[in-house]
Write an enzyme that holds these catalytic residues in place. Sequence first.
Site, PDB file in Angstrom:
ATOM      1  N   HIS A  97       0.849  -1.194   0.000  1.00 43.07           N
ATOM      2  CA  HIS A  97       0.000   0.000   0.000  1.00 43.07           C
ATOM      3  C   HIS A  97       0.881   1.238   0.000  1.00 43.07           C
ATOM      4  CE1 HIS A  97      -2.960   2.729   2.323  1.00 43.07           C
ATOM      5  NE2 HIS A  97      -3.174   2.821   1.024  1.00 43.07           N
ATOM      6  N   ASP A 141       5.969   5.119 -21.525  1.00 46.49           N
ATOM      7  CA  ASP A 141       5.982   4.917 -22.972  1.00 46.49           C
ATOM      8  C   ASP A 141       7.357   4.468 -23.464  1.00 46.49           C
ATOM      9  OD1 ASP A 141       7.643   7.247 -23.427  1.00 46.49           O
ATOM     10  OD2 ASP A 141       5.859   8.508 -23.352  1.00 46.49           O
ATOM     11  N   ARG A 160       8.884  16.953 -16.004  1.00 46.29           N
ATOM     12  CA  ARG A 160       9.636  15.779 -16.461  1.00 46.29           C
ATOM     13  C   ARG A 160      10.670  15.300 -15.442  1.00 46.29           C
ATOM     14  NH1 ARG A 160      13.525  15.929 -21.565  1.00 46.29           N
ATOM     15  NH2 ARG A 160      14.895  16.633 -19.928  1.00 46.29           N
ATOM     16  N   TYR A 163       4.739  11.460 -23.683  1.00 46.33           N
ATOM     17  CA  TYR A 163       3.983  11.819 -22.486  1.00 46.33           C
ATOM     18  C   TYR A 163       2.973  10.749 -22.081  1.00 46.33           C
ATOM     19  CZ  TYR A 163       6.307  16.174 -23.364  1.00 46.33           C
ATOM     20  OH  TYR A 163       7.280  17.121 -23.603  1.00 46.33           O
ATOM     21  N   GLY A 164       3.230   9.520 -22.484  1.00 42.65           N
ATOM     22  CA  GLY A 164       2.444   8.383 -22.027  1.00 42.65           C
ATOM     23  C   GLY A 164       3.113   7.761 -20.815  1.00 42.65           C
TER      24      GLY A 164
END
Length: 147
Positions: free
Chosen positions: A22, A30, A114, A136-137
């Site tokens: 947890h 990506d 980033r 940006y995936g």
Amino acid sequence: MLKHIDPILSADLLWMLAAMGHGDDLAVVDANHPAERIARKSHSGRLIRLPGLALPEVLRAILTVFPLDTFEPAPVRVMAQVHNPSDEPQVQRDAAAIFVKHGHAGLPFARLERAVFYAAASDGFGVVQVGDPRPYGCFLLRKGITA
């Protein structure tokens, strides 16, 4: 193969998801992401590669077994675009639709610059790299509880 387990969920990926606790973060990134370098710094030190798969289909499979942390206001964080941080690229919109299908309608995505995203991914549990070439995936998913 196991019954009722999506075949995208490889043995290595299932191990990673089950080993997380947890509050641990999973980076799903990506094809452009420096995943090998970041994964070596993560808690598990492991990179799970899924090169032939797009981000939405991997998120769909992961969300069949992965609880998001409901104690967090934003258990999903994404990498913001460098020159337009408030813009939501298509890959993130496609991913948002997957979260909606899994009962997370209205879930806010916290946007990380980033370098901040890279640091957070390095501090996470592990990294899954998909074959999606769209920039940006990159997502960080915080694990919740199953009870």
